[in-house]
Design a protein around this motif. Sequence first.
Motif, PDB file in Angstrom:
ATOM      1  N   ASP A   1       0.851  -1.183   0.000  1.00 35.77           N
ATOM      2  CA  ASP A   1       0.000   0.000   0.000  1.00 35.77           C
ATOM      3  C   ASP A   1       0.892   1.240   0.000  1.00 35.77           C
ATOM      4  O   ASP A   1       1.423   1.640   1.031  1.00 35.77           O
ATOM      5  CB  ASP A   1      -0.899  -0.017   1.244  1.00 35.77           C
ATOM      6  CG  ASP A   1      -1.866   1.150   1.253  1.00 35.77           C
ATOM      7  OD1 ASP A   1      -1.593   2.162   0.570  1.00 35.77           O
ATOM      8  OD2 ASP A   1      -2.892   1.059   1.951  1.00 35.77           O
ATOM      9  N   PRO A   2       1.086   1.852  -1.190  1.00 38.93           N
ATOM     10  CA  PRO A   2       1.995   3.003  -1.261  1.00 38.93           C
ATOM     11  C   PRO A   2       1.440   4.217  -0.523  1.00 38.93           C
ATOM     12  O   PRO A   2       2.212   5.098  -0.141  1.00 38.93           O
ATOM     13  CB  PRO A   2       2.108   3.278  -2.766  1.00 38.93           C
ATOM     14  CG  PRO A   2       0.949   2.605  -3.397  1.00 38.93           C
ATOM     15  CD  PRO A   2       0.494   1.505  -2.492  1.00 38.93           C
ATOM     16  N   ILE A   3       0.127   4.263  -0.330  1.00 43.10           N
ATOM     17  CA  ILE A   3      -0.444   5.437   0.341  1.00 43.10           C
ATOM     18  C   ILE A   3      -0.182   5.378   1.847  1.00 43.10           C
ATOM     19  O   ILE A   3       0.251   6.339   2.457  1.00 43.10           O
ATOM     20  CB  ILE A   3      -1.944   5.544   0.014  1.00 43.10           C
ATOM     21  CG1 ILE A   3      -2.082   5.864  -1.488  1.00 43.10           C
ATOM     22  CG2 ILE A   3      -2.624   6.626   0.853  1.00 43.10           C
ATOM     23  CD1 ILE A   3      -3.474   5.822  -2.010  1.00 43.10           C
ATOM     24  N   GLU A   4      -0.414   4.209   2.416  1.00 46.52           N
ATOM     25  CA  GLU A   4      -0.124   4.070   3.850  1.00 46.52           C
ATOM     26  C   GLU A   4       1.335   3.678   4.096  1.00 46.52           C
ATOM     27  O   GLU A   4       1.772   3.565   5.222  1.00 46.52           O
ATOM     28  CB  GLU A   4      -1.078   3.054   4.477  1.00 46.52           C
ATOM     29  CG  GLU A   4      -2.525   3.549   4.400  1.00 46.52           C
ATOM     30  CD  GLU A   4      -3.470   2.792   5.307  1.00 46.52           C
ATOM     31  OE1 GLU A   4      -3.167   1.634   5.657  1.00 46.52           O
ATOM     32  OE2 GLU A   4      -4.501   3.378   5.674  1.00 46.52           O
ATOM     33  N   ARG A   5       2.066   3.430   3.030  1.00 49.16           N
ATOM     34  CA  ARG A   5       3.498   3.070   3.080  1.00 49.16           C
ATOM     35  C   ARG A   5       3.726   1.807   3.908  1.00 49.16           C
ATOM     36  O   ARG A   5       4.485   1.793   4.877  1.00 49.16           O
ATOM     37  CB  ARG A   5       4.321   4.245   3.620  1.00 49.16           C
ATOM     38  CG  ARG A   5       4.379   5.422   2.652  1.00 49.16           C
ATOM     39  CD  ARG A   5       5.166   6.580   3.199  1.00 49.16           C
ATOM     40  NE  ARG A   5       4.473   7.192   4.314  1.00 49.16           N
ATOM     41  CZ  ARG A   5       4.951   7.251   5.547  1.00 49.16           C
ATOM     42  NH1 ARG A   5       6.128   6.756   5.818  1.00 49.16           N
ATOM     43  NH2 ARG A   5       4.257   7.834   6.495  1.00 49.16           N
TER      44      ARG A   5
ATOM     45  N   PRO B   1       9.064   1.720  -7.224  1.00 49.25           N
ATOM     46  CA  PRO B   1       8.252   2.508  -8.166  1.00 49.25           C
ATOM     47  C   PRO B   1       7.453   3.613  -7.478  1.00 49.25           C
ATOM     48  O   PRO B   1       7.033   4.562  -8.118  1.00 49.25           O
ATOM     49  CB  PRO B   1       7.301   1.465  -8.773  1.00 49.25           C
ATOM     50  CG  PRO B   1       7.964   0.144  -8.556  1.00 49.25           C
ATOM     51  CD  PRO B   1       8.804   0.284  -7.327  1.00 49.25           C
ATOM     52  N   TYR B   2       7.261   3.502  -6.177  1.00 43.28           N
ATOM     53  CA  TYR B   2       6.495   4.510  -5.444  1.00 43.28           C
ATOM     54  C   TYR B   2       7.412   5.467  -4.685  1.00 43.28           C
ATOM     55  O   TYR B   2       6.956   6.219  -3.825  1.00 43.28           O
ATOM     56  CB  TYR B   2       5.519   3.840  -4.472  1.00 43.28           C
ATOM     57  CG  TYR B   2       4.709   2.755  -5.135  1.00 43.28           C
ATOM     58  CD1 TYR B   2       3.600   3.095  -5.933  1.00 43.28           C
ATOM     59  CD2 TYR B   2       5.038   1.415  -4.997  1.00 43.28           C
ATOM     60  CE1 TYR B   2       2.866   2.115  -6.572  1.00 43.28           C
ATOM     61  CE2 TYR B   2       4.300   0.425  -5.623  1.00 43.28           C
ATOM     62  CZ  TYR B   2       3.223   0.780  -6.417  1.00 43.28           C
ATOM     63  OH  TYR B   2       2.503  -0.195  -7.050  1.00 43.28           O
ATOM     64  N   GLY B   3       8.701   5.389  -4.946  1.00 42.54           N
ATOM     65  CA  GLY B   3       9.643   6.272  -4.243  1.00 42.54           C
ATOM     66  C   GLY B   3       9.858   5.863  -2.803  1.00 42.54           C
ATOM     67  O   GLY B   3      10.279   6.661  -1.969  1.00 42.54           O
ATOM     68  N   LEU B   4       9.549   4.601  -2.488  1.00 43.83           N
ATOM     69  CA  LEU B   4       9.659   4.131  -1.106  1.00 43.83           C
ATOM     70  C   LEU B   4      10.763   3.091  -0.992  1.00 43.83           C
ATOM     71  O   LEU B   4      11.201   2.522  -1.982  1.00 43.83           O
ATOM     72  CB  LEU B   4       8.325   3.514  -0.669  1.00 43.83           C
ATOM     73  CG  LEU B   4       7.110   4.435  -0.739  1.00 43.83           C
ATOM     74  CD1 LEU B   4       5.826   3.656  -0.480  1.00 43.83           C
ATOM     75  CD2 LEU B   4       7.246   5.575   0.268  1.00 43.83           C
ATOM     76  N   HIS B   5      11.188   2.826   0.246  1.00 41.27           N
ATOM     77  CA  HIS B   5      12.150   1.749   0.465  1.00 41.27           C
ATOM     78  C   HIS B   5      11.976   1.160   1.856  1.00 41.27           C
ATOM     79  O   HIS B   5      11.333   1.739   2.721  1.00 41.27           O
ATOM     80  CB  HIS B   5      13.581   2.233   0.249  1.00 41.27           C
ATOM     81  CG  HIS B   5      14.141   3.023   1.408  1.00 41.27           C
ATOM     82  ND1 HIS B   5      13.648   4.251   1.769  1.00 41.27           N
ATOM     83  CD2 HIS B   5      15.140   2.742   2.275  1.00 41.27           C
ATOM     84  CE1 HIS B   5      14.333   4.704   2.812  1.00 41.27           C
ATOM     85  NE2 HIS B   5      15.226   3.803   3.149  1.00 41.27           N
ATOM     86  N   PHE B   6      12.581  -0.036   2.021  1.00 42.14           N
ATOM     87  CA  PHE B   6      12.599  -0.707   3.311  1.00 42.14           C
ATOM     88  C   PHE B   6      13.967  -0.420   3.917  1.00 42.14           C
ATOM     89  O   PHE B   6      14.991  -0.755   3.322  1.00 42.14           O
ATOM     90  CB  PHE B   6      12.369  -2.212   3.108  1.00 42.14           C
ATOM     91  CG  PHE B   6      12.458  -3.019   4.373  1.00 42.14           C
ATOM     92  CD1 PHE B   6      11.630  -2.725   5.447  1.00 42.14           C
ATOM     93  CD2 PHE B   6      13.352  -4.071   4.484  1.00 42.14           C
ATOM     94  CE1 PHE B   6      11.703  -3.472   6.626  1.00 42.14           C
ATOM     95  CE2 PHE B   6      13.427  -4.826   5.650  1.00 42.14           C
ATOM     96  CZ  PHE B   6      12.601  -4.515   6.720  1.00 42.14           C
ATOM     97  N   ALA B   7      14.003   0.227   5.087  1.00 45.49           N
ATOM     98  CA  ALA B   7      15.264   0.778   5.595  1.00 45.49           C
ATOM     99  C   ALA B   7      16.336  -0.241   6.017  1.00 45.49           C
ATOM    100  O   ALA B   7      17.506  -0.037   5.696  1.00 45.49           O
ATOM    101  CB  ALA B   7      14.978   1.766   6.722  1.00 45.49           C
TER     102      ALA B   7
END
Lengths: 357, 481
Positions: free
Chosen positions: B100-104, B123-129
């Motif tokens: 869920d890219p909105i709730e990350r 693709p959503y500009g997110l990552h797992f730290a």
Amino acid sequence: MSATIHQPTTPLELADAIRAAPRAIIVGAGTKPRLSRVSEDFARIATTKLRGIVEYEPSEFTFTALAGTPLREISAALAKCGQYLPFDPLFAEAGATIGGTVAAGVSGPGRFRFGGLRDFILGVRFVDGDGRLMRMGGKVVKNAAGFDLPKFFVGSLGRFGALAEVTFKVFPRAQATRTLRLLARDATALTKILTDAANTRWELDALDATPGEGFVYARLAGPEEALEVLAREIFARWPGATLTAEAARQLWREAGECAWAHAGGTLVKLAITPSAVPAVVEAVSGLPEARSWISAGGNVAWVSLPPGKSRATPWNWPAVTMRGAGPLWPGSPVNYNVFRAMKTALDPQGRYPALDS
Amino acid sequence: MASDAIKRLLALLPPGRVLAGAAHMAAYESDGLTAFRAAPLAVVVPETQDEVIAAVRFCHAEKLPFVARGSGTSLSGGSLPVTNGIVITLNRLNRVVRLDPIERVAVVESGMVNTHVTLAAQPYGLHFAPDPSSQSICTIGGNVAFNSGGAHCLKYGMTSNHVLGLKAVLATGEVVTFGGSSREQVGPDWTGLFCGNEGLFGIALEVTLQLLPRAEMFHTVLAGYATLEAAGEAVSAVIASGLLPGAIEIMDALALEAAVAAVHADYPPNSAAVLIVELEGPREVVAADRVRLEKILAGSGAMEVRVAKDAAERLAIWKGRKSAFSAVGRLSPDFIVQDGVVPRRKLGEALKHIGEYAAEARLRVANVFHAGDGNLHPLIMYNGREPDGLARAEALAGKILRMCIAMGGSITGEHGVGVEKRDYMPEMFTVDELDCMKRVRAAFDPETIANPGKMFPAAEAPVLAQHGLHPLEKAGVISRE
Ligand SMILES: Cc1cc2nc3c(=O)[nH]c(=O)nc-3n(C[C@H](O)[C@H](O)[C@H](O)COP(=O)(O)OP(=O)(O)OC[C@H]3O[C@@H](n4cnc5c(N)ncnc54)[C@H](O)[C@@H]3O)c2cc1C
């Protein structure tokens, strides 16, 4: 409620007091009284005199304090070295203790940026149901030896053990902050601001909302010269205004003390997700005189009801009552066999209250 | 009796899920701590969560020990099989359940490889730290079981700080769901307790992870120093300044030499130590912070300071850093890596002691470490063919661990206790504390069938093999941090 209140001054005295009480509940400053409202059979052991910072090493980003140390005292010591607890612990002004804050498992607006209380606790000393004083976790910022019981105590409400001492990780405070008030037409628009603002390059420091007023509050933190540019970019997206330093202080004080809530009323914490915000707002609007405050970018909802009032039906989200009337767990809590087994592991004789009492 | 159990297991699961026989077992008899070996009775390769649940319930009913296995990269013998027990390997349980890219938030099965989470989120500009050096191969289940770290722990924490909830089958066969998609919870933090259990509670099936927006800008600096102490003092100065870098790492001369040889890394000549500091955040914030960092480093006696000018140069710096240990491993036939923690202000003292201990033991030790967290990674080189080679190396490792305890630190920052450090637990914890932890384990696993013989000092010792590079490191697939 039992009249006898014991006030140990050292961890060893705490262990003695617990061994002397067949049934015991630990209380801090009483800022979240619903959590310790149990039957009179339980002796009340207060941590108010079990206070003081035991160790503080600014260069390590860690401190250790006795469980009854007021948050205020800790924040003041940290501030002298430019550091702070990034999750903005709640009810500091009201006198809340660090141990009570851990047991209650509550975090303030700052949890948005770097994580909540659970993400900063490193170690505990506690007394289990057999009266044994033990240490779990560590005193260094990184440690993977043994089970992570310190985390388990977060939100455990004194049902599994009595905290004597806690160790936390801290961070340097940003040089400057700036709070923006953004306008939202309705709950859907408000939710959209929350999720959109969280998914940007800005790395906001806090992101709260007051659905009753239709405001979203975004806090920026960092070097002064960077904040102006970021603020302009945010206003280009949503209308709003920068709060004066004094207004911002007031606002975050109001959030941190739940000063917006009904005095003497019921205060419930709901663990939600951002997309549930409209549903929460609707549920709240169906309750007479209910007020709410959304925190952590829409991951927490605080709901306040007038004195003596509680919601007749369970909330759709995991919930715990901090103050006032109503059941301790007003959601629909799950119950696994392992919950009972853990209770037996840490408190075989049932010295502390059960999790569901 | 043993073969009867295998027959019943075969009957329970679809064809192809149970491997038995010496040839199959060889691949599973060790993990990243190649010194130890044990032959399991059978290996179960489930394809679905229900099959994992069935296998665990079977083990519970038969009182058969089992060991969950991700990719077997544990450096402490965590995924070492139990002789005549079952290995349940989770690599095929690797689906993204929900992103869920909105709730990350990403909900993934536990056999998913760490970097695959970030790939799905990119693709959503997110990552797992969490970014252990083994991230291209290790699994989320292994990360959860060991609460694994990486180079960015000071600012972002360990794996458990990014796990919001999980679904697991406990050793009792009970299936539980802890936490959820919210970043906050109510009630005791069961999710937090489960993270770092080292496979002793049961098997994680599905894990709910928080995703973070990728930082807009990175500013990566490499500074060379004439002495290790000077590099250590620079770390203290950075910390004291109030900056909060994403990563602060140090490599010593031996590590540098190895990285040069292995990946042709390029370092300031004659450096006895190199410091890597990385700032990250919105570009305006980084622009202001880098000015402060430059001042600190200019006053720190660095012989040379290099700034990564672009993404390629940044990657090159990290490549040298992340390959350093495997590179050092190539300098020596055998080695052990430790990961004790000391208070950051005692880093210099700790490194001095390690040097002295190494000289006494006539062994070489390279140091590459997470300076920001005080998390040491001394790599002890020895020759297993020398009659007392391993014994000397282990004695030296033990001395280092005891030093960490005496300094108020920990025997492990991120690699876990496993088999390797279980005998040091009584030096870090009292009898009562160990008893308490055993009771907690019994709450999840009353029969002691989930990964027995790990974390707690135990009677039965596994068979010793040789130390050395993990097979995947030899193949150049991963490198260690
Ligand atoms: C070259 C190299 C570099 C490394 N770098 C780092 C680093 O930078 N930081 C770091 O922290 N570690 C590092 N490690 C150690 C290792 O990669 C981590 O511990 C990793 O998390 C293990 O993952 P895995 O999938 O290989 O797990 P395994 O080794 O298969 O298992 C590890 C433990 O987890 C348990 N387990 C596995 N899956 C599950 C599950 N689904 N449910 C319950 N328990 C489970 C196992 O029983 C075992 O106890 C490195 C290792 C190597 C070989």
